[in-house]
Write a protein that holds these residues in place. Structure first.
Motif, PDB file in Angstrom:
ATOM      1  N   LYS A 122       0.653  -1.032   0.041  1.00 15.58           N
ATOM      2  CA  LYS A 122      -0.243   0.060   0.184  1.00 15.58           C
ATOM      3  C   LYS A 122       0.706   1.650   0.182  1.00 15.58           C
ATOM      4  N   LEU A 123       1.807   1.386   0.457  1.00 18.15           N
ATOM      5  CA  LEU A 123       3.175   2.551   0.907  1.00 18.15           C
ATOM      6  C   LEU A 123       3.464   2.493  -0.559  1.00 18.15           C
ATOM      7  N   TYR A 124       3.694   1.332  -0.982  1.00 11.82           N
ATOM      8  CA  TYR A 124       4.799   1.775  -2.534  1.00 11.82           C
ATOM      9  C   TYR A 124       3.649   1.944  -3.166  1.00 11.82           C
ATOM     10  N   ARG A 125       2.782   1.511  -3.479  1.00 10.19           N
ATOM     11  CA  ARG A 125       1.182   2.242  -4.289  1.00 10.19           C
ATOM     12  C   ARG A 125       0.851   3.535  -4.120  1.00 10.19           C
ATOM     13  N   ILE A 126       0.963   4.496  -2.562  1.00 10.16           N
ATOM     14  CA  ILE A 126       0.770   5.854  -2.458  1.00 10.16           C
ATOM     15  C   ILE A 126       1.992   6.075  -3.059  1.00 10.16           C
ATOM     16  N   ALA A 127       3.387   5.993  -3.077  1.00 12.56           N
ATOM     17  CA  ALA A 127       4.820   6.366  -3.670  1.00 12.56           C
ATOM     18  C   ALA A 127       4.410   6.555  -5.516  1.00 12.56           C
ATOM     19  N   GLU A 128       3.878   5.484  -5.685  1.00 14.39           N
ATOM     20  CA  GLU A 128       3.511   5.640  -7.414  1.00 14.39           C
ATOM     21  C   GLU A 128       2.592   6.642  -7.771  1.00 14.39           C
ATOM     22  N   GLU A 129       1.281   6.710  -6.676  1.00 17.44           N
ATOM     23  CA  GLU A 129       0.776   7.696  -7.459  1.00 17.44           C
ATOM     24  C   GLU A 129       0.782   9.009  -6.762  1.00 17.44           C
ATOM     25  N   ARG A 130       1.886   9.528  -5.255  1.00 13.29           N
ATOM     26  CA  ARG A 130       2.178  10.366  -4.818  1.00 13.29           C
ATOM     27  C   ARG A 130       3.132  11.229  -5.204  1.00 13.29           C
ATOM     28  N   GLY A 131       3.748   9.821  -5.054  1.00 10.34           N
ATOM     29  CA  GLY A 131       4.960  10.203  -5.473  1.00 10.34           C
ATOM     30  C   GLY A 131       6.529  10.125  -4.574  1.00 10.34           C
ATOM     31  N   LYS A 132       7.609   9.981  -3.629  1.00  9.15           N
ATOM     32  CA  LYS A 132       8.187   9.917  -2.885  1.00  9.15           C
ATOM     33  C   LYS A 132       8.668  10.430  -2.150  1.00  9.15           C
ATOM     34  N   GLU A 133       7.919  11.505  -2.463  1.00 10.86           N
ATOM     35  CA  GLU A 133       8.333  13.019  -1.423  1.00 10.86           C
ATOM     36  C   GLU A 133       7.516  13.217  -0.771  1.00 10.86           C
ATOM     37  N   PHE A 134       6.284  12.810  -0.519  1.00 12.25           N
ATOM     38  CA  PHE A 134       4.918  13.032  -0.040  1.00 12.25           C
ATOM     39  C   PHE A 134       4.808  11.969   0.969  1.00 12.25           C
ATOM     40  N   LEU A 135       5.609  10.647   1.281  1.00 16.36           N
ATOM     41  CA  LEU A 135       6.478   9.232   2.140  1.00 16.36           C
ATOM     42  C   LEU A 135       7.387  10.455   2.713  1.00 16.36           C
ATOM     43  N   TYR A 136       7.938  10.837   1.781  1.00 14.40           N
ATOM     44  CA  TYR A 136       9.567  11.065   3.218  1.00 14.40           C
ATOM     45  C   TYR A 136       8.975  12.415   4.427  1.00 14.40           C
ATOM     46  N   GLU A 137       8.276  12.893   3.318  1.00 15.57           N
ATOM     47  CA  GLU A 137       7.188  14.264   4.115  1.00 15.57           C
ATOM     48  C   GLU A 137       6.849  13.996   5.501  1.00 15.57           C
ATOM     49  N   LYS A 138       5.699  12.856   4.904  1.00 11.10           N
ATOM     50  CA  LYS A 138       5.309  11.607   6.331  1.00 11.10           C
ATOM     51  C   LYS A 138       6.256  11.446   7.195  1.00 11.10           C
ATOM     52  N   LEU A 139       7.348  11.345   7.070  1.00  7.89           N
ATOM     53  CA  LEU A 139       8.207  10.430   7.676  1.00  7.89           C
ATOM     54  C   LEU A 139       9.070  11.282   8.246  1.00  7.89           C
ATOM     55  N   LYS A 140       9.312  12.480   7.902  1.00  5.68           N
ATOM     56  CA  LYS A 140       9.514  13.711   8.716  1.00  5.68           C
ATOM     57  C   LYS A 140       8.826  14.075   9.956  1.00  5.68           C
ATOM     58  N   VAL A 141       7.726  13.956   9.366  1.00  6.59           N
ATOM     59  CA  VAL A 141       6.121  14.310  10.713  1.00  6.59           C
ATOM     60  C   VAL A 141       6.752  13.888  11.706  1.00  6.59           C
ATOM     61  N   ARG A 160      10.189   1.179   5.167  1.00  3.54           N
ATOM     62  CA  ARG A 160      10.677   0.004   6.251  1.00  3.54           C
ATOM     63  C   ARG A 160       9.559   1.082   7.439  1.00  3.54           C
ATOM     64  N   ALA A 161      10.451   2.271   7.795  1.00  4.46           N
ATOM     65  CA  ALA A 161      10.374   3.607   8.912  1.00  4.46           C
ATOM     66  C   ALA A 161       9.463   3.901   9.728  1.00  4.46           C
ATOM     67  N   LEU A 162       7.830   4.260   8.151  1.00  2.71           N
ATOM     68  CA  LEU A 162       5.980   4.485   8.193  1.00  2.71           C
ATOM     69  C   LEU A 162       5.982   2.684   7.895  1.00  2.71           C
ATOM     70  N   GLU A 163       5.992   1.994   8.113  1.00  6.59           N
ATOM     71  CA  GLU A 163       5.682   0.559   8.279  1.00  6.59           C
ATOM     72  C   GLU A 163       6.016   0.527   9.773  1.00  6.59           C
ATOM     73  N   VAL A 164       6.934  -0.104  10.426  1.00  6.32           N
ATOM     74  CA  VAL A 164       7.154   0.230  11.390  1.00  6.32           C
ATOM     75  C   VAL A 164       6.236   1.094  12.597  1.00  6.32           C
ATOM     76  N   PHE A 165       6.757   2.341  12.209  1.00  5.27           N
ATOM     77  CA  PHE A 165       5.610   3.369  13.027  1.00  5.27           C
ATOM     78  C   PHE A 165       4.117   2.812  13.064  1.00  5.27           C
ATOM     79  N   ILE A 166       3.493   3.122  11.877  1.00  3.48           N
ATOM     80  CA  ILE A 166       2.402   2.592  11.887  1.00  3.48           C
ATOM     81  C   ILE A 166       1.791   0.982  12.931  1.00  3.48           C
ATOM     82  N   ASN A 167       2.465   0.046  12.732  1.00  2.00           N
ATOM     83  CA  ASN A 167       1.985  -1.550  13.424  1.00  2.00           C
ATOM     84  C   ASN A 167       3.022  -1.024  14.563  1.00  2.00           C
TER      85      ASN A 167
END
Length: 315
Positions: A122-141, A160-167
């Motif tokens: 799901k996270l990789y799909r989000i990156a494809e749709e909205r870009g790597k930068e979108f996920l990286y900005e979420k990680l910074k938060v 991986r970092a977002l996956e760990v945080f979510i779970n």
């Protein structure tokens, strides 16, 4: 027996120095290079193929491109190997520039949640749709500490970092402790003048192209590893995918690879400078001088450890 660590930025000359040191002290090398673990990727990772025929190397060519390997796995495998090497009466040497791996080995990482492949997709799909930068900005938060340790284009580590945080509900960086070392080691850091290092990076990228890097990239694409090659992690590969497909001129790809490698080197330099290790200036010492200096440092530490053990036994 302490573990000898030889670290430093990409293209500084770690492999050549480490190979010579290993031959003189009976060392076995554990590679701390996050890309050298992958099979079929020899030229772009600058694997020390010649030295591998003279000195035992570990954690090179252990997983398929795109296969799962992270700092926790490295920590566990490297510690196991260190003990095995010591049991043989050899000197364990950890050599590389992936400071996240070296840091994990020294200080340890708490057990993190196991990979959640559905969430990861799901996270990789989000990156494809909205870009790597979108996920990286979420990680910074949610985890600025870890975000600042990785490149914004490093999608694999971001996911991986977002996956760990979510779970887990915990920042990925909270699983890392940086206070007390969990292994006995002697740390050495190879350095060069930044202008000289940059010239070496430029020369190395061009030399990789001459030795067939484009053909290596094409083979990996034919094997179905495009997503892995275009990840932010795969520096010196992702930049050449457009060239392999005939979509960019080779000089443009070389410039991008050089630029990204220099950025990587800056991050490595910042980390190693903070470690308070023995600095080895290759520009002033040269190869032989650097080898002798590392041997002096290691042998002095070995002598002090032996003396300390003797004094303790006499008390």
């Amino acid at each position: 027996m302490k573990t000898l660590i030889i670290g430093g930025p990409t293209a500084v000359g770690k492999s050549e120095i480490a190979c010579e040191v290993a031959k003189r002290i009976g060392g076995e090398i554990i590679s701390a290079d996050s890309m050298a673990v992958y099979k079929f990727m020899d030229i772009g990772t600058a694997k020390p193929l010649e030295c591998m025929g003279e000195v035992p190397h570990h954690l090179i060519d252990v997983v398929e491109p795109g296969g799962y390997f992270d700092a926790k796995i490295f920590e566990e495998e490297a510690r196991r190997l260190i003990e095995e090497i010591k049991e043989k009466g050899k000197v364990p040497m950890v050599v590389g520039g992936t400071y996240l791996y070296i840091q994990a080995l020294i200080y340890g990482i708490d057990d993190t949640p196991k990979p959640d492949w559905n969430l990861r997709k799901k996270l990789y799909r989000i990156a494809e749709e909205r870009g790597k930068e979108f996920l990286y900005e979420k990680l910074k938060v949610v985890d600025r500490v870890y975000a600042e340790k990785i490149h914004p284009n490093d999608l694999r580590r971001t996911v991986r970092a977002l996956e760990v945080f979510i779970n887990s509900g915990r920042p990925f960086s909270s699983f890392h402790s940086w206070d007390k070392p969990k292994i006995d080691f002697v740390g050495t850091y190879l350095k060069r003048d930044i202008k000289n290092l940059y010239r070496r990076i430029e020369d190395r990228v061009r030399d990789m192209v001459k030795r067939g890097l484009l053909d290596e990239v094409k083979r990996l694409l034919d094997m179905g590893y495009e997503k892995f090659l275009t990840s932010g992690q795969a520096i010196d590969y992702k930049e050449f995918v457009p060239c392999a497909k005939g979509k960019k001129h080779i000089e443009e790809c070389i410039r991008e690879a050089v630029r990204n490698t220099k950025e990587q080197a800056k991050r490595q330099i910042r980390w190693f400078r903070k470690q308070n290790w023995h600095e080895i200036d290759l520009d002033s010492l040269g190869k032989e001088g650097a080898v002798k200096r590392i041997l002096e440092i290691y042998n002095k530490q070995k002598y002090e450890d032996t003396l300390g053990a003797l004094e303790k036994g006499l008390r």
